[in-house]
Design an enzyme around this catalytic site. Structure first.
Site, PDB file in Angstrom:
ATOM      1  N   THR A 179     -16.392  -6.136  -9.222  1.00 45.02           N
ATOM      2  CA  THR A 179     -16.825  -4.755  -9.418  1.00 45.02           C
ATOM      3  C   THR A 179     -17.341  -4.605 -10.840  1.00 45.02           C
ATOM      4  O   THR A 179     -16.598  -4.793 -11.804  1.00 45.02           O
ATOM      5  CB  THR A 179     -15.663  -3.788  -9.161  1.00 45.02           C
ATOM      6  OG1 THR A 179     -15.172  -3.986  -7.831  1.00 45.02           O
ATOM      7  CG2 THR A 179     -16.128  -2.345  -9.314  1.00 45.02           C
TER       8      THR A 179
ATOM      9  N   GLU B  35     -17.437  -6.186  -3.064  1.00 39.57           N
ATOM     10  CA  GLU B  35     -16.382  -6.452  -2.081  1.00 39.57           C
ATOM     11  C   GLU B  35     -15.668  -5.148  -1.728  1.00 39.57           C
ATOM     12  O   GLU B  35     -15.565  -4.232  -2.542  1.00 39.57           O
ATOM     13  CB  GLU B  35     -15.388  -7.487  -2.618  1.00 39.57           C
ATOM     14  CG  GLU B  35     -14.768  -7.168  -3.974  1.00 39.57           C
ATOM     15  CD  GLU B  35     -13.538  -6.306  -3.896  1.00 39.57           C
ATOM     16  OE1 GLU B  35     -13.015  -6.127  -2.779  1.00 39.57           O
ATOM     17  OE2 GLU B  35     -13.099  -5.802  -4.937  1.00 39.57           O
ATOM     18  N   PHE B  36     -15.170  -5.106  -0.486  1.00 37.14           N
ATOM     19  CA  PHE B  36     -14.413  -3.949  -0.010  1.00 37.14           C
ATOM     20  C   PHE B  36     -13.122  -4.448   0.642  1.00 37.14           C
ATOM     21  O   PHE B  36     -12.844  -4.162   1.800  1.00 37.14           O
ATOM     22  CB  PHE B  36     -15.249  -3.138   0.983  1.00 37.14           C
ATOM     23  CG  PHE B  36     -16.542  -2.632   0.422  1.00 37.14           C
ATOM     24  CD1 PHE B  36     -16.587  -1.508  -0.383  1.00 37.14           C
ATOM     25  CD2 PHE B  36     -17.733  -3.312   0.671  1.00 37.14           C
ATOM     26  CE1 PHE B  36     -17.776  -1.048  -0.919  1.00 37.14           C
ATOM     27  CE2 PHE B  36     -18.935  -2.856   0.146  1.00 37.14           C
ATOM     28  CZ  PHE B  36     -18.958  -1.717  -0.650  1.00 37.14           C
TER      29      PHE B  36
ATOM     30  N   GLU C  70      -5.836  -5.028  -0.319  1.00 37.69           N
ATOM     31  CA  GLU C  70      -4.706  -5.949  -0.396  1.00 37.69           C
ATOM     32  C   GLU C  70      -3.822  -5.759   0.832  1.00 37.69           C
ATOM     33  O   GLU C  70      -3.497  -4.649   1.225  1.00 37.69           O
ATOM     34  CB  GLU C  70      -3.916  -5.703  -1.675  1.00 37.69           C
ATOM     35  CG  GLU C  70      -4.697  -6.075  -2.923  1.00 37.69           C
ATOM     36  CD  GLU C  70      -3.842  -6.062  -4.168  1.00 37.69           C
ATOM     37  OE1 GLU C  70      -2.702  -6.581  -4.112  1.00 37.69           O
ATOM     38  OE2 GLU C  70      -4.303  -5.538  -5.186  1.00 37.69           O
TER      39      GLU C  70
ATOM     40  N   LEU D  71      -5.079  10.249   4.059  1.00 42.88           N
ATOM     41  CA  LEU D  71      -4.580  11.615   4.139  1.00 42.88           C
ATOM     42  C   LEU D  71      -3.051  11.660   4.061  1.00 42.88           C
ATOM     43  O   LEU D  71      -2.439  12.631   4.486  1.00 42.88           O
ATOM     44  CB  LEU D  71      -5.047  12.293   5.438  1.00 42.88           C
ATOM     45  CG  LEU D  71      -6.491  12.795   5.482  1.00 42.88           C
ATOM     46  CD1 LEU D  71      -6.777  13.498   6.796  1.00 42.88           C
ATOM     47  CD2 LEU D  71      -6.796  13.726   4.306  1.00 42.88           C
TER      48      LEU D  71
ATOM     49  N   CYS E 203      -7.604  -1.426  -8.292  1.00 41.23           N
ATOM     50  CA  CYS E 203      -8.986  -0.935  -8.193  1.00 41.23           C
ATOM     51  C   CYS E 203      -9.165   0.520  -8.596  1.00 41.23           C
ATOM     52  O   CYS E 203      -9.979   0.830  -9.469  1.00 41.23           O
ATOM     53  CB  CYS E 203      -9.508  -1.134  -6.767  1.00 41.23           C
ATOM     54  SG  CYS E 203      -9.710  -2.857  -6.281  1.00 41.23           S
TER      55      CYS E 203
ATOM     56  N   LYS F  47       1.634  -0.578  -3.075  1.00 42.34           N
ATOM     57  CA  LYS F  47       1.645  -0.232  -1.664  1.00 42.34           C
ATOM     58  C   LYS F  47       2.348  -1.350  -0.908  1.00 42.34           C
ATOM     59  O   LYS F  47       2.554  -2.447  -1.436  1.00 42.34           O
ATOM     60  CB  LYS F  47       0.224  -0.036  -1.120  1.00 42.34           C
ATOM     61  CG  LYS F  47      -0.598  -1.306  -0.980  1.00 42.34           C
ATOM     62  CD  LYS F  47      -1.897  -1.014  -0.239  1.00 42.34           C
ATOM     63  CE  LYS F  47      -2.676  -2.291   0.046  1.00 42.34           C
ATOM     64  NZ  LYS F  47      -3.890  -2.030   0.840  1.00 42.34           N
TER      65      LYS F  47
END
Length: 435
Positions: A124, A149-150, A153, A248, A258, A319
């Site tokens: 990025t 890239e998208f 993890e 949401l 990121c 996360k």
């Protein structure tokens, strides 16, 4: 391009996933890294990154001869059709992306790249980097392409091999199409554009997601003040195709490798061209406020005074599904609790200590022993399977602050515990849908 000779520079999270997946697609891939010990481990099939499916792909590539590892960048690129830059671009001074690793890699390879090869930025990078790299190369016979890239993890391999879209951009005619052809086996929409637009896509996407998360955290706060229920509200919102159901879920704030650096970088990019990006600035400010809201909930749960309170933390990674602690909101909350004098004991199934300001254990029940309150900070599914009656017996207090709305309020109430979530009320029925 059909089966191409590809070099991937950098074997971090993005680079290793990119290299292993491109080899899986039939290309001949050489991954380059400056860390000789890491290269040796990877060449032996030892993958340190916690990512489902990645170790298997690396082993498959090594066995099949389509994937190799080296520290010799110049030699590796001499016969390459495409070279992917997957080096770190961390937040630098003032919030801008630090491009020193990119510039160093380009300088190392510049004279070794074959004529008519393509240099691809996967990292990025700020808008205008492709042009900057072109200037550093000083070669008209090597095209520069942006291919952001998208990868998420915990689902990176699945994201790479089953992408929602592939974005490639270049100011050299035909170069973007050549890179897009590398992904020919994947069924996904392909966006071919100019380099600046491709570079901006990644920032625009991540910053939109950050704004969406800040928004839903604010809505959760509003729910608490109005007596509404965030679960019902987001269910009602999510059925709208213009909004969607993802991102949401309220939480302790957004973080990771990121979103913090990308929001900061885009604000710097906007500032450089004289644009006051007030919406994004507000999203960043609200994310900091969310940490303080969570701390206030914990303080309230223990009677208002954090000094000397024993607080058990469930979850440290930013996360579930990863051991990544970079800009983790859990650590951000923990640091404030510690600064207020709370005594912290933490458990995360993927994280081992030591960590500053807290004791880290390998047993979730040890976190509960003598605790005045427990705080759920990461949405690990295993926390729902704990014996909460036993947890209640171990605790000194009865408060559980669930910043992920992960647990069943009824189950905790039956165990004799006081559950507090975000934007939820234990007196409301669960939101349901009828179709």
């Amino acid at each position: 391009m059909h089966a191409a000779s590809i070099v991937v520079v950098g074997t971090g999270y993005v680079g290793l996933t990119t290299g292993a997946c491109l080899a899986c697609l039939g290309h001949r891939v050489t991954c380059v890294d400056v860390d000789a010990a890491k290269v040796a481990r990877l060449a032996a099939g030892r993958v340190d990154i916690m990512e489902p499916g990645l170790a298997g792909l690396v082993a498959r590539g090594l066995t099949g001869g389509t994937l190799s590892f080296t520290v010799e960048a110049r030699a590796a690129v001499e016969s390459a059709d495409a070279v992917f830059l997957c080096v770190p671009t961390p937040m630098g001074a003032g919030g801008a992306a630090d491009l020193r690793a990119v510039e160093s890699a380009v300088a190392t390879m510049a004279n070794s790249l074959p004529s008519d090869s393509v240099l691809v930025t996967k990292s990025t990078v700020p808008v205008g980097t492709a042009r900057r790299i072109g200037d550093l190369l000083g070669r008209d016979d090597v095209a520069v392409v942006s291919n952001p890239e998208f990868l998420r993890e915990g689902t990176a391999v699945a994201d790479f091999l089953g992408p929602q879209r592939i974005v490639v951009g270049s100011d050299t005619p035909g170069a973007a199409e050549r890179v897009a052809a590398l992904y020919r086996l994947l069924e996904a929409p392909v966006v071919v554009t100019d380099a600046a637009s491709a570079e901006l896509v990644k920032y625009a996407a991540n910053c939109f997601l950050a704004t969406k998360l800040s928004y839903v955290n604010s809505i959760a706060e509003l729910c608490e003040r109005l007596g509404a229920d965030i679960d019902a509200v987001t269910r009602g919102m999510g059925y709208d195709s213009r909004i969607g159901r993802s991102f949401l879920s309220p939480g302790p704030g957004w973080g990771g490798s990121c979103l913090p650096k990308d929001t900061s970088a885009l604000l710097r990019i906007a500032d450089a061209v004289g644009f006051d990006f007030r919406l994004l600035s507000a999203a960043v400010e609200d994310n900091l406020a969310q940490r303080d809201r969570v701390v206030a909930k914990v303080a309230n749960a223990v009677g208002g005074e954090l000094a000397g309170a024993r607080i058990g933390l469930l979850g440290l990674a930013f996360k579930a599904g990863t051991d990544d602690l970079r800009d983790s909101p859990a650590l951000s909350v923990a640091s404030v609790l510690s600064a207020h004098g709370a005594r912290l004991c933490a458990y995360d199934p993927a994280v081992t200590g030591p960590l500053p300001g807290m004791a880290v254990t390998d047993d979730p029940y040890r976190v509960a022993r003598g605790a005045d309150a427990l705080v759920v900070l990461t949405e690990w599914p295993e926390f729902t399977q704990l014996d909460w009656t036993y947890v209640a017996d171990l605790m000194r207090g009865t408060a559980v602050v669930d910043t992920r709305n992960l647990l069943s309020p009824a189950s905790l109430r039956d165990a004799g515990l006081r559950w507090t979530g975000l934007g939820r009320s234990t007196n409301r029925i669960d939101a349901t849908s009828v179709s």
